[in-house]
Every structure is written in structure tokens, then in C-alpha cells.
Motif scaffolding. Structure first.
Motif, PDB file in Angstrom:
ATOM      1  N   LEU A   4      36.566   9.132  -2.428  1.00 28.45           N
ATOM      2  CA  LEU A   4      36.013  10.375  -2.936  1.00 28.45           C
ATOM      3  C   LEU A   4      37.123  11.406  -3.185  1.00 28.45           C
ATOM      4  CD1 LEU A   4      33.552  12.017  -3.698  1.00 28.45           C
ATOM      5  CD2 LEU A   4      33.322  12.690  -1.311  1.00 28.45           C
ATOM      6  N   VAL A   5      38.070  11.466  -2.279  1.00 32.36           N
ATOM      7  CA  VAL A   5      39.191  12.390  -2.427  1.00 32.36           C
ATOM      8  C   VAL A   5      40.020  12.016  -3.658  1.00 32.36           C
ATOM      9  CG1 VAL A   5      41.314  13.230  -1.362  1.00 32.36           C
ATOM     10  CG2 VAL A   5      39.279  12.906   0.030  1.00 32.36           C
ATOM     11  N   LEU A   6      40.289  10.723  -3.832  1.00 30.10           N
ATOM     12  CA  LEU A   6      41.053  10.257  -4.988  1.00 30.10           C
ATOM     13  C   LEU A   6      40.319  10.553  -6.289  1.00 30.10           C
ATOM     14  CD1 LEU A   6      42.350   6.827  -3.661  1.00 30.10           C
ATOM     15  CD2 LEU A   6      43.658   8.911  -3.999  1.00 30.10           C
ATOM     16  N   THR A   7      39.014  10.360  -6.287  1.00 23.59           N
ATOM     17  CA  THR A   7      38.218  10.625  -7.484  1.00 23.59           C
ATOM     18  C   THR A   7      38.264  12.102  -7.839  1.00 23.59           C
ATOM     19  OG1 THR A   7      36.765   8.788  -6.921  1.00 23.59           O
ATOM     20  CG2 THR A   7      35.925  10.388  -8.505  1.00 23.59           C
ATOM     21  N   LYS A   8      38.147  12.961  -6.843  1.00 28.11           N
ATOM     22  CA  LYS A   8      38.209  14.408  -7.087  1.00 28.11           C
ATOM     23  C   LYS A   8      39.568  14.803  -7.660  1.00 28.11           C
ATOM     24  CE  LYS A   8      34.815  16.018  -3.731  1.00 28.11           C
ATOM     25  NZ  LYS A   8      34.586  16.818  -2.532  1.00 28.11           N
ATOM     26  N   LYS A   9      40.634  14.208  -7.131  1.00 27.84           N
ATOM     27  CA  LYS A   9      41.975  14.510  -7.634  1.00 27.84           C
ATOM     28  C   LYS A   9      42.107  14.070  -9.087  1.00 27.84           C
ATOM     29  CE  LYS A   9      44.651  14.461  -3.382  1.00 27.84           C
ATOM     30  NZ  LYS A   9      45.762  13.849  -2.665  1.00 27.84           N
ATOM     31  N   ARG A  10      41.580  12.917  -9.416  1.00 21.24           N
ATOM     32  CA  ARG A  10      41.646  12.423 -10.794  1.00 21.24           C
ATOM     33  C   ARG A  10      40.866  13.333 -11.739  1.00 21.24           C
ATOM     34  NH1 ARG A  10      40.528   6.555  -8.735  1.00 21.24           N
ATOM     35  NH2 ARG A  10      42.651   5.917  -8.224  1.00 21.24           N
ATOM     36  N   ILE A  11      39.699  13.777 -11.304  1.00 24.08           N
ATOM     37  CA  ILE A  11      38.885  14.671 -12.133  1.00 24.08           C
ATOM     38  C   ILE A  11      39.615  15.984 -12.372  1.00 24.08           C
ATOM     39  CG2 ILE A  11      36.762  16.058 -12.158  1.00 24.08           C
ATOM     40  CD1 ILE A  11      35.397  13.668 -10.737  1.00 24.08           C
ATOM     41  N   LYS A  12      40.213  16.542 -11.324  1.00 26.24           N
ATOM     42  CA  LYS A  12      40.951  17.800 -11.475  1.00 26.24           C
ATOM     43  C   LYS A  12      42.138  17.620 -12.418  1.00 26.24           C
ATOM     44  CE  LYS A  12      39.700  19.901  -7.099  1.00 26.24           C
ATOM     45  NZ  LYS A  12      40.194  20.424  -5.822  1.00 26.24           N
ATOM     46  N   LYS A  13      42.814  16.483 -12.327  1.00 25.69           N
ATOM     47  CA  LYS A  13      43.961  16.214 -13.196  1.00 25.69           C
ATOM     48  C   LYS A  13      43.525  16.150 -14.651  1.00 25.69           C
ATOM     49  CE  LYS A  13      47.696  12.881 -13.870  1.00 25.69           C
ATOM     50  NZ  LYS A  13      48.314  11.645 -13.397  1.00 25.69           N
ATOM     51  N   VAL A  14      42.410  15.476 -14.910  1.00 21.29           N
ATOM     52  CA  VAL A  14      41.896  15.374 -16.270  1.00 21.29           C
ATOM     53  C   VAL A  14      41.489  16.748 -16.790  1.00 21.29           C
ATOM     54  CG1 VAL A  14      39.982  14.464 -17.659  1.00 21.29           C
ATOM     55  CG2 VAL A  14      41.194  12.972 -16.067  1.00 21.29           C
ATOM     56  N   GLU A  15      40.873  17.567 -15.947  1.00 22.59           N
ATOM     57  CA  GLU A  15      40.470  18.908 -16.365  1.00 22.59           C
ATOM     58  C   GLU A  15      41.691  19.760 -16.706  1.00 22.59           C
ATOM     59  OE1 GLU A  15      38.106  20.250 -13.090  1.00 22.59           O
ATOM     60  OE2 GLU A  15      36.284  19.293 -13.861  1.00 22.59           O
ATOM     61  N   ARG A  16      42.757  19.660 -15.911  1.00 19.66           N
ATOM     62  CA  ARG A  16      43.981  20.419 -16.185  1.00 19.66           C
ATOM     63  C   ARG A  16      44.609  19.960 -17.497  1.00 19.66           C
ATOM     64  NH1 ARG A  16      45.102  19.412 -10.628  1.00 19.66           N
ATOM     65  NH2 ARG A  16      46.605  17.858 -11.287  1.00 19.66           N
ATOM     66  N   LEU A  17      44.625  18.649 -17.727  1.00 21.12           N
ATOM     67  CA  LEU A  17      45.176  18.113 -18.964  1.00 21.12           C
ATOM     68  C   LEU A  17      44.373  18.607 -20.165  1.00 21.12           C
ATOM     69  CD1 LEU A  17      47.093  16.258 -20.524  1.00 21.12           C
ATOM     70  CD2 LEU A  17      45.512  14.384 -20.064  1.00 21.12           C
ATOM     71  N   HIS A  18      43.064  18.587 -20.041  1.00 21.10           N
ATOM     72  CA  HIS A  18      42.212  19.057 -21.131  1.00 21.10           C
ATOM     73  C   HIS A  18      42.459  20.537 -21.414  1.00 21.10           C
ATOM     74  CE1 HIS A  18      38.788  19.261 -23.788  1.00 21.10           C
ATOM     75  NE2 HIS A  18      38.298  20.267 -23.091  1.00 21.10           N
ATOM     76  N   ALA A  19      42.583  21.336 -20.367  1.00 20.71           N
ATOM     77  CA  ALA A  19      42.854  22.762 -20.547  1.00 20.71           C
ATOM     78  C   ALA A  19      44.212  22.973 -21.205  1.00 20.71           C
ATOM     79  CB  ALA A  19      42.797  23.483 -19.204  1.00 20.71           C
ATOM     80  N   ALA A  20      45.201  22.171 -20.823  1.00 23.79           N
ATOM     81  CA  ALA A  20      46.538  22.292 -21.414  1.00 23.79           C
ATOM     82  C   ALA A  20      46.509  21.918 -22.891  1.00 23.79           C
ATOM     83  CB  ALA A  20      47.529  21.418 -20.666  1.00 23.79           C
ATOM     84  N   GLN A  21      45.726  20.911 -23.238  1.00 23.41           N
ATOM     85  CA  GLN A  21      45.626  20.503 -24.634  1.00 23.41           C
ATOM     86  C   GLN A  21      44.952  21.586 -25.460  1.00 23.41           C
ATOM     87  OE1 GLN A  21      43.578  16.791 -24.203  1.00 23.41           O
ATOM     88  NE2 GLN A  21      45.465  15.607 -24.165  1.00 23.41           N
ATOM     89  N   LEU A  22      43.979  22.277 -24.886  1.00 26.67           N
ATOM     90  CA  LEU A  22      43.311  23.350 -25.601  1.00 26.67           C
ATOM     91  C   LEU A  22      44.235  24.536 -25.837  1.00 26.67           C
ATOM     92  CD1 LEU A  22      39.780  23.402 -23.954  1.00 26.67           C
ATOM     93  CD2 LEU A  22      40.407  22.520 -26.203  1.00 26.67           C
TER      94      LEU A  22
END
Length: 54
Positions: A4-22
Motif C-alpha cells: 500500500l505504501v509503495l502504491t501510494k508513492k507511485r501514485i504521488k510520483k505520477v501526479e507530480r510528473l503529470h503536473a510537471a508536464q502541464l
């Protein structure tokens, strides 16, 4: 480590990447990733995250 911790970290990483792309587009115009611009955006993103956390 807990899955669960790993999944949360992956989700946060994807969200940061998406925000950076925007943020690469300003008013429909692509802005280049010069090292100084990139570092400035990283600092800005860190400050925004810190503001949200506190």
C-alpha cells in the motif's frame, strides 16, 4: 515494505510528473527546459507542496 505504501508513492510520483508536464505549456506555448528554468520549476513545485502539507 508494505504494498500500500509503495502504491501510494507511485501514485504521488505520477501526479507530480503529470503536473510537471502541464507546466511545460504556458498559454499554449511550449517553454523549453533549460537547466535553470527546470531548477526554478522544481523549487516552485517543492514550495507549493510544502504549502499544501502545512
Amino acid at each position: 515494505m508494505n504494498n500500500l505504501v509503495l502504491t501510494k508513492k507511485r501514485i504521488k510520483k505520477v501526479e507530480r510528473l503529470h503536473a510537471a508536464q502541464l507546466t511545460t505549456f504556458k498559454k499554449g506555448v511550449f517553454t523549453s527546459y533549460k537547466p535553470s528554468v527546470f531548477e526554478e520549476r522544481q523549487n516552485q513545485a517543492r514550495n507549493e507542496v510544502a504549502a499544501k502539507v502545512s
